[in-house]
Design an enzyme around this catalytic site. Structure first.
Site, mmCIF file in Angstrom:
data_model
loop_
_atom_site.group_PDB
_atom_site.id
_atom_site.type_symbol
_atom_site.label_atom_id
_atom_site.label_comp_id
_atom_site.label_asym_id
_atom_site.label_seq_id
_atom_site.Cartn_x
_atom_site.Cartn_y
_atom_site.Cartn_z
ATOM 1 N N PRO A 171 2.255 -1.335 -4.472
ATOM 2 C CA PRO A 171 1.259 -1.623 -3.418
ATOM 3 C C PRO A 171 -0.182 -1.680 -3.899
ATOM 4 C CG PRO A 171 1.815 0.695 -3.384
ATOM 5 C CD PRO A 171 2.650 0.083 -4.485
ATOM 6 N N CYS A 172 -0.414 -1.719 -5.215
ATOM 7 C CA CYS A 172 -1.791 -1.600 -5.701
ATOM 8 C C CYS A 172 -2.691 -2.751 -5.256
ATOM 9 C CB CYS A 172 -1.813 -1.473 -7.224
ATOM 10 S SG CYS A 172 -1.081 -2.859 -8.112
#
Length: 226
Positions: A171-172
């Site tokens: 999810p960065c």
């Protein structure tokens, strides 16, 4: 309901907002029998789940979880769900060894203030797919991005809630992807379901497509949660 943001802000999704967007998303899923459900674990904690079967090397879903009965016989990791395939002409075209059971979870991450897409997959005899097989199954249009950094795109880690090993789309970059969408919606005074917009971008990477009706039908429900 929609997030209101300023042009210079990056998007951070609160857990309550996450659950509200999920509620609206599942309302439409129920209407079109798309197979998503909410699973509550603690008083204020839960996640969305969808289970489906897919023929190996095919992007077509065999069945939604409601009429499946092909159980992956691996012990605890798959004990929450049973999936069945009815013996009919569609099943006769493939052998059970070619069927793969996918289980998708949409979970909230307080660290990233964003949803995270976890998933796991196994053959009908219970053998889990290896990470390399997952990488190889990614659609061609995403392979170039994957090749530049597979470990930062799809990796394997412990499920935030269940504590079991899952594959995960990292999810960065979620805030980077979602901020322009939500800022644009604010400028145009449009209601946008964060989960719908996010999942329509992230899901196809791992073979999870959304029907187009989500884009239009959900906007009719937002006033219920404002």
């Amino acid at each position: 309901m929609s997030l209101k943001v300023n042009q210079n802000e990056s998007i951070g999704l609160g857990e309550q907002q996450f659950q509200q967007f999920c509620k609206l998303f599942i309302q439409h899923s129920d209407k079109i029998s798309n197979g998503w459900e909410w699973r509550q674990k603690e008083l204020n904690e839960g996640y969305m789940v969808k289970v489906l079967l897919r023929c190996k090397d095919s992007k077509d879903d065999m069945r939604t979880r409601d009429d499946q009965d092909l159980q992956c016989r691996e012990a605890d990791p798959f004990s929450e769900e049973k999936v069945n395939v009815v013996n009919d002409t569609e099943e006769a075209q493939v052998t059970t060894s070619e069927l793969i059971r996918y289980e998708y979870h949409v979970v909230y991450s307080s660290s990233y203030q964003a949803p995270v897409l976890y998933f796991r997959a196994c053959y009908s005899d219970g053998r889990p797919l290896a990470l390399k097989e997952i990488w190889e199954s990614v659609d061609e249009c995403y392979q170039e991005t994957l090749s530049q950094g597979p470990w930062s795109t799809i990796t394997q880690q412990e499920h935030h809630i269940l504590g079991q090993p899952f594959f995960v789309l990292h999810p960065c970059r979620t805030s980077e992807l979602m901020t322009p969408i939500m800022i644009g919606a604010t400028k145009e005074q449009r209601n946008v379901n964060y989960i719908t917009s996010w999942l329509s971008m992230m899901g196809p990477v791992v073979g999870l497509d959304l029907p187009l009706s989500y884009a239009t039908a959900l906007s009719q429900c937002y006033t219920d949660l404002d």
